[in-house]
Write a protein that holds these residues in place. Structure first.
Motif: not given
Length: 298
Positions: A163-187
């Motif tokens: 009936x319902x899909x429990x969603x969390x993060x979709x678009x969010x401008x951050x790096x992978x795994x919330x790290x300070x350096x590295x590639x931009x997450x697909x989010x």
């Protein structure tokens, strides 16, 4: 003698008459007006200025119009309004056919992140999202295909529909795994969606945190994080402690929908990938490998 005298008198009369005519012509020539000479410029002859037709020399010059004051004043320094920049966005077929219920958002431009035609999604295939998701069209269409298969598995394994899909993060401008350096997450490109569970029509709730079942621990949290596929490294596979026969229906369902997602998405992370994803699925359409043909399914 009389004839000679008469002739002489006649000749004298004719001479007198001719002299009189000559004097009268001289008088008429002398009576003509003589042009005036400009005393400031020797030899220059002054002439009257020719006025334009319909304008008399005595007509006063037109006075300038008074400028309006107060609220009627015209700002001569005001710039003309600038035409707004045109925005070109792509239509989403899944929205047009009704399989995805969403509204089109303005383009997102946030540093290295962004999406030209983002969608604000509230429902997919009549399944409500517990949290509005901001995704691009391609990701939304892929989620719709996956949910269609997941709905069949829910009915088969759990005896009830989603009936319902429990969603969390979709678009969010951050790096992978919330790290300070590295590639931009697909989010950061509206190209990924995190899912924490499902709500069924019969009222049951299935969550990854509570219903996935036991899994083997891979090294430690620090090692698992470093080997996360989202960080760009190869993932050490976790081994399932329980056998499929020992799994509860909810755990079986979660593994089936995970496997279905691997057929649609290029990245599928869950509780067996690393501790960072112990409580949710991460689905994205990121590029892996030189030709973007490599898939990560864990």
């Amino acid at each position: 003698m009389n004839k000679i005298t008469t002739c002489c008198l006649l000749l004298v009369a004719l001479l007198a008459f001719g002299l009189q005519i000559a004097q009268s012509q001289t008088t008429s020539v002398n009576s003509l007006p003589i042009p005036s000479i400009n005393p400031q410029k020797s030899g220059a002859i002054t002439q009257n200025r020719v006025q334009p037709p319909g304008v008399s020399p005595e007509q006063p010059q037109e006075q300038p119009k008074e400028q309006p004051s107060g609220s009627e004043a015209i700002d001569t320094n005001a710039q003309e309004p600038v035409e707004p920049k045109r925005i070109y966005q792509a239509a989403c077929p899944a929205v047009l056919d009704g399989s995805v219920v969403a509204s089109v958002l303005p383009p997102i431009e946030e540093g290295e992140c962004g999406e030209r035609s983002p969608l604000s999604i509230t429902k997919i295939l009549d399944i409500e999202l517990t949290q509005t998701a901001t995704l691009n069209c391609r990701t939304a269409e892929t989620v719709a295909r996956w949910l269609s298969d997941a709905q069949s598995q829910a009915q088969s394994v759990l005896g009830s529909r989603i009936a319902r899909l429990q969603t969390s993060t979709s678009y969010q401008c951050r790096r992978r795994n919330n790290q300070l350096t590295g590639k931009i997450s697909e989010h950061g490109f509206a190209n990924a969606l995190d899912i924490i569970g499902f709500e069924l029509e019969d009222g049951k709730r299935i969550s990854l945190l509570n219903d996935w079942g036991r899994i083997a621990v891979v090294n430690d949290a620090e090692t698992a994080e470093a080997q996360s596929p989202e960080a760009g490294e190869n993932q050490v596979e976790a081994q399932q402690v329980e056998t499929p026969d020992e799994l509860k229906p909810a755990a079986i369902f979660l593994r089936k929908v995970r496997d279905l997602a691997c057929n649609e998405f290029t990245t599928v992370l869950g509780p067996e990938s690393n501790p960072l994803h112990a409580d949710h699925f991460h689905f994205d359409l990121g590029c892996h490998g030189k030709r973007c043909l490599y898939r990560i399914c864990e």
